[in-house]
Design an enzyme around this catalytic site. Structure first.
Site, PDB file in Angstrom:
ATOM      1  CG  PHE A 226      -1.716  -1.268   1.398  1.00 36.71           C
ATOM      2  CD1 PHE A 226      -2.881  -1.487   0.685  1.00 36.71           C
ATOM      3  CD2 PHE A 226      -1.283  -2.244   2.280  1.00 36.71           C
ATOM      4  CE1 PHE A 226      -3.610  -2.663   0.851  1.00 36.71           C
ATOM      5  CE2 PHE A 226      -1.994  -3.417   2.461  1.00 36.71           C
ATOM      6  CZ  PHE A 226      -3.154  -3.635   1.742  1.00 36.71           C
ATOM      7  CG  ASP A 248      -0.900   2.025  -4.000  1.00 42.09           C
ATOM      8  OD1 ASP A 248      -0.793   2.243  -2.781  1.00 42.09           O
ATOM      9  OD2 ASP A 248      -1.882   2.382  -4.675  1.00 42.09           O
ATOM     10  CB  CYS A 338      -5.391   4.810   9.528  1.00 46.66           C
ATOM     11  SG  CYS A 338      -6.103   4.285   7.957  1.00 46.66           S
TER      12      CYS A 338
END
Length: 394
Positions: A226, A248, A338
């Site tokens: 990522f 990615d 996150c």
């Protein structure tokens, strides 16, 4: 002024200075406040507890501006609140650090407002009804306290619909930023797209963690999953990594990652750019018995709400399990979440379960979180959204 009275016993969080008032806590509303209006908040006995911004479309019905019953919420209040937030970061910006967060919403006493500085430009998001209401005063104060060539708005996010607001993006002060703005963080250089990049343009919250990865990467092969525009990969190469593979799903992000590699003096012999679904690519590497010395997992938010945390937990476990199988003995896993719905204790458990299923043992050497320009107000733990682990595997 409109008075919002709370139900009996629903003022305990406010007395601890938590800034959110949910719809279920509201007993009555005396008046008809418009979206973003300032309202007085009172307990069930009528005692004023402070002042908040009204948001009738949101489950978070009001967000506190001040817990002072004598406060006056006006343009002067807004100006001073912003001055203080920017002043807190005065020591962070320098010749070798030209980007940082200037205002971090509730953590700076300004619910729903995000402001980031990228070189000579500011990029901001108005995410709440209250921030939207004071938009003009905010723009004027930002131009005064953080002089810049231009201020660009990135309120193009779905969260605004929960506040009854339309998405919006564009120049709001000064001159339009160029397509790419160069920033520096220590010895790392990056080109940032303020108009098209993720969030306000870049992931400033990972500043310290990129520096740590740089320190951990000497003489190592690194897989950066990522990777977005290559931040962790460039940090690893700066730290002496022998080779970095950046993965990615976004072609434009990888194209910019290539520009960032060149900007920092690295070539294609040192870094590989792979456009792929990370979940599938990790399995492909496993089928080839490929091993790495250090793997970074920095995925997007897998859980937007608490209702999605089980699905998110499975996703975090899957990538950690796959990565653990690709690490050489003594290898290092740097893994992040996150998602606010995944707390640090749960994230550690997910990682432990992943390593167990992978047949690996590991030890945590570092607990990671967002950089200091993303502080956490003590009464508002929700501000701590980024959590990470550095694990060394046997």
């Amino acid at each position: 002024m409109t008075v919002v009275k709370l139900s009996k016993g629903r003022d305990s969080s406010l007395l601890r200075r938590h800034p959110w008032i949910f719809s279920g806590a509201v007993a009555s509303v005396e008046g008809e406040p418009a979206v973003g209006d300032t309202v007085a908040i009172a307990d069930s006995s009528g005692k004023t507890l402070g002042f908040a911004a009204w948001s009738p479309a949101s489950q978070i019905r009001a967000r506190m501006w001040s817990f002072d019953p004598e406060a006056v919420i006006d343009a002067g209040f807004i100006r001073e609140r912003l001055r203080r937030a920017i002043a807190r970061r005065a020591g962070l910006l320098s010749d070798t650090r030209t980007a940082c967060r200037l205002v971090y919403a509730e953590a700076d006493g300004f619910p729903g407002l995000i402001v980031d500085r990228y070189g000579d430009y500011l990029s901001c998001q108005f995410l709440s009804a209250g921030a939207e209401f004071w938009r003009d005063a905010i723009i004027a104060a930002l131009a005064e306290f953080s002089p810049c060539l231009g201020i660009y708005e990135r309120s193009d996010v779905s969260v605004r619909k929960h506040e009854g607001l339309e998405q919006r993006q564009g120049l709001i002060h000064g001159q339009e930023p160029p397509e790419l703005v160069q920033i520096q963080e220590q010895d790392r250089l990056f080109m940032v797209s303020i108009q098209q990049g993720h969030k306000t343009g870049y992931y400033l919250d990972q500043f310290d963690n990129r520096s740590l990865v740089q320190c951990l990467s000497a003489d190592k092969t690194v897989l950066n999953c990522f990777s977005y525009t290559g931040g962790f990969g460039i940090a690893a190469l700066n730290g002496g990594a022998t080779h970095v593979t950046n993965v990615d799903s976004s072609g434009p992000a990888l194209e910019l990652a290539g520009q960032n590699l060149a900007l920092n003096g690295f070539d294609t012999d040192q870094a590989e750019l792979v456009q792929a679904n990370v979940f599938e690519y990790l399995r492909e590497l496993k089928s080839k018995n490929t091993l790495y010395d250090l793997i970074v997992l920095d995925p997007p938010k897998f859980a937007e709400t608490k209702h999605q945390f089980k699905k998110a937990a499975r996703a975090y476990k899957d990538i950690a399990l796959q990565a653990a199988q690709l690490l050489s003995p003594g290898g290092t896993l740097v893994s992040f979440s996150c998602s606010g719905a995944i707390d640090p204790a749960l994230f550690q458990k997910i990682t432990a379960d992943a390593l167990l299923d992978a047949g690996r043992e590991g030890r945590i050497t570092h607990y990671l979180h967002q950089a200091e320009d993303h502080p956490v107000a003590l009464p508002f733990p929700e501000a701590l959204y980024l959590k990470g682990l550095v694990c060394v595997l046997d």
